[in-house]
Write a protein that holds these residues in place. Structure first.
Motif, PDB file in Angstrom:
ATOM      1  N   ILE A 188       0.874  -1.183   0.000  1.00 15.03           N
ATOM      2  CA  ILE A 188       0.000   0.000   0.000  1.00 15.03           C
ATOM      3  C   ILE A 188       0.907   1.228   0.000  1.00 15.03           C
ATOM      4  O   ILE A 188       1.693   1.429   0.918  1.00 15.03           O
ATOM      5  CB  ILE A 188      -0.902   0.000   1.247  1.00 15.03           C
ATOM      6  CG1 ILE A 188      -1.865  -1.185   1.205  1.00 15.03           C
ATOM      7  CG2 ILE A 188      -1.647   1.330   1.365  1.00 15.03           C
ATOM      8  CD1 ILE A 188      -2.668  -1.390   2.474  1.00 15.03           C
ATOM      9  N   SER A 189       0.796   2.027  -1.073  1.00 14.64           N
ATOM     10  CA  SER A 189       1.624   3.247  -1.132  1.00 14.64           C
ATOM     11  C   SER A 189       0.992   4.244  -2.088  1.00 14.64           C
ATOM     12  O   SER A 189       0.135   3.879  -2.914  1.00 14.64           O
ATOM     13  CB  SER A 189       3.031   2.924  -1.627  1.00 14.64           C
ATOM     14  OG  SER A 189       3.040   2.890  -3.052  1.00 14.64           O
ATOM     15  N   GLU A 190       1.477   5.483  -2.025  1.00 13.94           N
ATOM     16  CA  GLU A 190       0.922   6.524  -2.904  1.00 13.94           C
ATOM     17  C   GLU A 190       1.199   6.220  -4.371  1.00 13.94           C
ATOM     18  O   GLU A 190       0.565   6.782  -5.255  1.00 13.94           O
ATOM     19  CB  GLU A 190       1.529   7.876  -2.539  1.00 13.94           C
ATOM     20  CG  GLU A 190       3.026   7.946  -2.735  1.00 13.94           C
ATOM     21  CD  GLU A 190       3.592   9.302  -2.373  1.00 13.94           C
ATOM     22  OE1 GLU A 190       4.157   9.394  -1.265  1.00 13.94           O
ATOM     23  OE2 GLU A 190       3.432  10.251  -3.171  1.00 13.94           O
ATOM     24  N   ASN A 191       2.184   5.317  -4.608  1.00 10.30           N
ATOM     25  CA  ASN A 191       2.533   4.998  -6.002  1.00 10.30           C
ATOM     26  C   ASN A 191       1.717   3.849  -6.568  1.00 10.30           C
ATOM     27  O   ASN A 191       1.880   3.485  -7.732  1.00 10.30           O
ATOM     28  CB  ASN A 191       4.031   4.658  -6.081  1.00 10.30           C
ATOM     29  CG  ASN A 191       4.885   5.798  -5.532  1.00 10.30           C
ATOM     30  OD1 ASN A 191       4.639   6.952  -5.876  1.00 10.30           O
ATOM     31  ND2 ASN A 191       5.809   5.481  -4.631  1.00 10.30           N
ATOM     32  N   HIS A 192       0.838   3.252  -5.742  1.00  7.99           N
ATOM     33  CA  HIS A 192       0.093   2.083  -6.245  1.00  7.99           C
ATOM     34  C   HIS A 192      -0.970   2.564  -7.227  1.00  7.99           C
ATOM     35  O   HIS A 192      -1.786   3.422  -6.917  1.00  7.99           O
ATOM     36  CB  HIS A 192      -0.574   1.342  -5.088  1.00  7.99           C
ATOM     37  CG  HIS A 192      -0.939  -0.068  -5.444  1.00  7.99           C
ATOM     38  ND1 HIS A 192      -1.875  -0.371  -6.402  1.00  7.99           N
ATOM     39  CD2 HIS A 192      -0.468  -1.250  -4.994  1.00  7.99           C
ATOM     40  CE1 HIS A 192      -1.978  -1.674  -6.528  1.00  7.99           C
ATOM     41  NE2 HIS A 192      -1.141  -2.246  -5.685  1.00  7.99           N
ATOM     42  N   GLU A 193      -0.987   1.943  -8.408  1.00  5.16           N
ATOM     43  CA  GLU A 193      -1.914   2.405  -9.466  1.00  5.16           C
ATOM     44  C   GLU A 193      -3.380   2.333  -9.007  1.00  5.16           C
ATOM     45  O   GLU A 193      -4.202   3.156  -9.385  1.00  5.16           O
ATOM     46  CB  GLU A 193      -1.727   1.574 -10.725  1.00  5.16           C
ATOM     47  CG  GLU A 193      -1.912   0.087 -10.500  1.00  5.16           C
ATOM     48  CD  GLU A 193      -2.031  -0.713 -11.799  1.00  5.16           C
ATOM     49  OE1 GLU A 193      -1.918  -1.950 -11.704  1.00  5.16           O
ATOM     50  OE2 GLU A 193      -2.254  -0.102 -12.853  1.00  5.16           O
ATOM     51  N   ALA A 194      -3.680   1.338  -8.150  1.00  7.33           N
ATOM     52  CA  ALA A 194      -5.079   1.153  -7.711  1.00  7.33           C
ATOM     53  C   ALA A 194      -5.522   2.299  -6.813  1.00  7.33           C
ATOM     54  O   ALA A 194      -6.715   2.598  -6.718  1.00  7.33           O
ATOM     55  CB  ALA A 194      -5.228  -0.169  -6.980  1.00  7.33           C
ATOM     56  N   LEU A 195      -4.577   2.945  -6.154  1.00 10.77           N
ATOM     57  CA  LEU A 195      -4.918   3.987  -5.174  1.00 10.77           C
ATOM     58  C   LEU A 195      -4.785   5.399  -5.734  1.00 10.77           C
ATOM     59  O   LEU A 195      -5.335   6.355  -5.178  1.00 10.77           O
ATOM     60  CB  LEU A 195      -4.046   3.841  -3.923  1.00 10.77           C
ATOM     61  CG  LEU A 195      -4.247   2.559  -3.120  1.00 10.77           C
ATOM     62  CD1 LEU A 195      -3.248   2.501  -1.963  1.00 10.77           C
ATOM     63  CD2 LEU A 195      -5.681   2.438  -2.617  1.00 10.77           C
ATOM     64  N   LYS A 196      -4.102   5.525  -6.861  1.00 10.79           N
ATOM     65  CA  LYS A 196      -3.787   6.872  -7.383  1.00 10.79           C
ATOM     66  C   LYS A 196      -5.043   7.745  -7.532  1.00 10.79           C
ATOM     67  O   LYS A 196      -5.064   8.880  -7.042  1.00 10.79           O
ATOM     68  CB  LYS A 196      -3.047   6.777  -8.716  1.00 10.79           C
ATOM     69  CG  LYS A 196      -2.443   8.092  -9.162  1.00 10.79           C
ATOM     70  CD  LYS A 196      -1.435   8.004 -10.254  1.00 10.79           C
ATOM     71  CE  LYS A 196      -0.886   9.380 -10.705  1.00 10.79           C
ATOM     72  NZ  LYS A 196      -1.553  10.569 -10.152  1.00 10.79           N
ATOM     73  N   PRO A 197      -6.141   7.250  -8.130  1.00 10.46           N
ATOM     74  CA  PRO A 197      -7.337   8.122  -8.250  1.00 10.46           C
ATOM     75  C   PRO A 197      -7.854   8.594  -6.896  1.00 10.46           C
ATOM     76  O   PRO A 197      -8.332   9.717  -6.762  1.00 10.46           O
ATOM     77  CB  PRO A 197      -8.368   7.222  -8.944  1.00 10.46           C
ATOM     78  CG  PRO A 197      -7.588   6.126  -9.576  1.00 10.46           C
ATOM     79  CD  PRO A 197      -6.384   5.925  -8.723  1.00 10.46           C
ATOM     80  N   TYR A 198      -7.755   7.763  -5.895  1.00  9.13           N
ATOM     81  CA  TYR A 198      -8.298   8.081  -4.566  1.00  9.13           C
ATOM     82  C   TYR A 198      -7.419   9.123  -3.882  1.00  9.13           C
ATOM     83  O   TYR A 198      -7.907  10.021  -3.209  1.00  9.13           O
ATOM     84  CB  TYR A 198      -8.406   6.808  -3.720  1.00  9.13           C
ATOM     85  CG  TYR A 198      -9.352   5.794  -4.327  1.00  9.13           C
ATOM     86  CD1 TYR A 198      -8.960   5.020  -5.424  1.00  9.13           C
ATOM     87  CD2 TYR A 198     -10.647   5.639  -3.852  1.00  9.13           C
ATOM     88  CE1 TYR A 198      -9.835   4.112  -6.011  1.00  9.13           C
ATOM     89  CE2 TYR A 198     -11.524   4.733  -4.435  1.00  9.13           C
ATOM     90  CZ  TYR A 198     -11.105   3.980  -5.513  1.00  9.13           C
ATOM     91  OH  TYR A 198     -11.975   3.090  -6.104  1.00  9.13           O
ATOM     92  N   ILE A 199      -6.125   9.024  -4.109  1.00 10.46           N
ATOM     93  CA  ILE A 199      -5.181   9.977  -3.502  1.00 10.46           C
ATOM     94  C   ILE A 199      -5.248  11.333  -4.215  1.00 10.46           C
ATOM     95  O   ILE A 199      -5.108  12.392  -3.610  1.00 10.46           O
ATOM     96  CB  ILE A 199      -3.752   9.398  -3.562  1.00 10.46           C
ATOM     97  CG1 ILE A 199      -3.644   8.203  -2.588  1.00 10.46           C
ATOM     98  CG2 ILE A 199      -2.695  10.454  -3.222  1.00 10.46           C
ATOM     99  CD1 ILE A 199      -2.379   7.392  -2.713  1.00 10.46           C
ATOM    100  N   ASP A 200      -5.549  11.292  -5.512  1.00 11.87           N
ATOM    101  CA  ASP A 200      -5.579  12.536  -6.305  1.00 11.87           C
ATOM    102  C   ASP A 200      -6.792  13.407  -6.014  1.00 11.87           C
ATOM    103  O   ASP A 200      -6.805  14.596  -6.331  1.00 11.87           O
ATOM    104  CB  ASP A 200      -5.559  12.216  -7.805  1.00 11.87           C
ATOM    105  CG  ASP A 200      -4.186  11.725  -8.258  1.00 11.87           C
ATOM    106  OD1 ASP A 200      -4.068  11.239  -9.397  1.00 11.87           O
ATOM    107  OD2 ASP A 200      -3.236  11.803  -7.432  1.00 11.87           O
ATOM    108  N   ARG A 201      -7.857  12.847  -5.418  1.00 18.32           N
ATOM    109  CA  ARG A 201      -9.055  13.652  -5.159  1.00 18.32           C
ATOM    110  C   ARG A 201      -8.892  14.442  -3.862  1.00 18.32           C
ATOM    111  O   ARG A 201      -8.046  14.104  -3.030  1.00 18.32           O
ATOM    112  CB  ARG A 201     -10.291  12.746  -5.069  1.00 18.32           C
ATOM    113  CG  ARG A 201     -10.511  11.868  -6.282  1.00 18.32           C
ATOM    114  CD  ARG A 201     -10.765  12.670  -7.577  1.00 18.32           C
ATOM    115  NE  ARG A 201     -10.751  11.792  -8.749  1.00 18.32           N
ATOM    116  CZ  ARG A 201      -9.711  11.653  -9.575  1.00 18.32           C
ATOM    117  NH1 ARG A 201      -8.595  12.351  -9.332  1.00 18.32           N
ATOM    118  NH2 ARG A 201      -9.757  10.830 -10.598  1.00 18.32           N
TER     119      ARG A 201
END
Ligand SMILES: CC[C@H](C(=O)O)C(=O)SCCNC(=O)CCNC(=O)[C@H](O)C(C)(C)COP(=O)(O)OP(=O)(O)OC[C@H]1O[C@@H](n2cnc3c(N)ncnc32)[C@H](O)[C@@H]1OP(=O)(O)O
Length: 253
Positions: A188-201
Motif C-alpha cells: 500500500i503506497s501513494e505509487n500504487h496504481e489502484a490507489l492513485k485516483p483516490y489519492i488525487d481527489r
C-alpha cells in the motif's frame, strides 16, 4: 502486543491493519476493542480522504472471528453479547464519512468477509480464496455482513452464497462484482496504481461522494437487519452442528 494498527499517511489516507498473521488475522475480543478505537480516531479526523482495511502477511486478510473467543460452548445470551460489539463496528465502518477500501492481501473466511463487505470497495490478491462459510458451521453471518452483502452484489448471488457457503476465487468475485480490482502488488503506497485516483481527489470531494453514496442506502433499515442477524446467529450458535464444527476446528491443533 497490539493485535491491529492504525497508520495515517501524509497523503491523507488511513490504514487499519489486522496484525495477527500467526492466527490468520482472526479477530479476537481484544482486536474488536482496538478496531473500535481506530475507527473512533478516523471518525474524529477531518483531514482524511479514505480508509483502507487490510491484514498483515501474505496468507490471510482475515479468517473471521477467533474461534477461541467465539467458541462453541457459549449460550445464546453469551453469543449475542460476544457478537454484538463487532456488528456495531461493522455498521460504523459501513457508514463511515469517507470511502473505505478492503485491501484483501490474502484469504478471508466468515466474519473476515463480513468485514470486507462493510467497505465500499474490495481490492483483492489473485492468490487467495474467500468464503462466507458460516452456513457450513451451522450458523449464519453474525456481524451484519449478510445484510451488507445484499448491498454489494446481486441479491440472488448473495442469497446463493449464504446457502452454499462455498469458497470462491478472486476471478469469480470480480465477475459477480463483489471485488472491484485485482491487486498483484500488495504494497500500500501513494505509487500504487489502484490507489492513485483516490489519492488525487480532495478531502471535500471524497466526503461529498461518500455522503451521496450513503444517501442511496436505507441506513435505519440496514441497521435493523444487521441487528436481526446477530440475534439469529446467537440462536443458531447453540446448535449441535455449530458446536461440532468449532470443536473439530479447535481439536485439529
Ligand atoms: C465469529 C462469528 C463470525 C461470523 O460469522 O460472524 C465468524 O467469523 S464464523 C467463521 C470463523 N472462521 C472460521 O471458521 C475459519 C477457521 N479457519 C480455518 O478454517 C483455516 O484456518 C483456514 C481454512 C482458513 C486455513 O487453513 P490452514 O490449514 O491453511 O491454516 P491453519 O488452520 O493451520 O491456521 C493457521 C493458524 O491460524 C489459526 N486460525 C486460523 N483461523 C482461525 C480462527 N478463525 N480463529 C482462531 N484461530 C484461527 C489456526 O488455529 C492456526 O493456529 P496454530 O496455533 O498454528 O494451530
Amino acid at each position: 502486543m497490539a493485535e491491529s494498527s492504525l497508520y495515517i499517511d501524509p497523503k491523507q489516507y488511513a490504514v487499519i491493519t489486522l496484525n495477527r498473521p500467526h492466527k490468520l488475522n482472526s479477530i479476537s475480543k481484544n482486536t474488536i476493542k482496538e478496531l473500535d478505537n481506530h475507527l473512533t480516531e478516523v471518525t474524529n479526523r477531518h483531514d482524511l480522504k479514505f480508509l483502507i482495511i487490510t491484514g498483515n502477511g501474505e496468507k490471510a486478510f482475515c479468517s473471521g472471528g477467533d474461534l477461541n473467543d467465539f467458541h462453541g460452548e457459549m449460550s445464546e445470551q453469551e453469543a449475542y453479547k460476544t457478537l454484538k460489539p463487532m456488528q456495531e463496528i461493522i455498521y460504523k465502518l459501513a457508514t463511515l464519512h469517507i470511502p473505505t477500501i478492503a485491501w484483501l492481501n490474502g484469504l478471508a473466511r466468515g466474519g473476515g468477509l463480513e468485514l470486507a463487505s462493510a467497505c465500499d470497495f474490495r481490492f483483492a490478491t489473485p492468490n487467495a480464496d474467500f468464503g462466507f462459510i458460516q452456513g457450513k458451521l451451522g450458523i449464519a453471518t453474525g456481524w451484519g455482513g449478510g445484510t451488507l452483502l445484499y448491498e454489494r452484489i446481486n441479491s440472488n448471488h448473495a442469497f446463493q452464497w449464504m446457502i452454499e457457503s462455498d469458497i470462491k476465487t478472486t476471478s469469480e468475485l470480480l465477475t459477480i462484482g463483489f471485488f472491484q480490482k485485482e491487486i498483484n502488488d500488495l504494497t500500500i503506497s501513494e505509487n500504487h496504481e489502484a490507489l492513485k485516483p483516490y489519492i488525487d481527489r480532495s478531502v471535500e470531494q471524497m466526503r461529498h461522494w461518500k455522503k451521496q453514496r450513503l444517501n442511496f442506502m436505507e441506513l435505519n433499515l440496514m441497521k435493523k437487519r444487521m441487528e436481526d442477524e446477530v440475534r439469529t446467529c446467537s440462536k443458531l450458535w447453540v446448535s449441535d452442528e455449530h458446536k461440532r464444527a468449532v470443536k473439530q476446528f479447535l481439536s485439529k491443533k
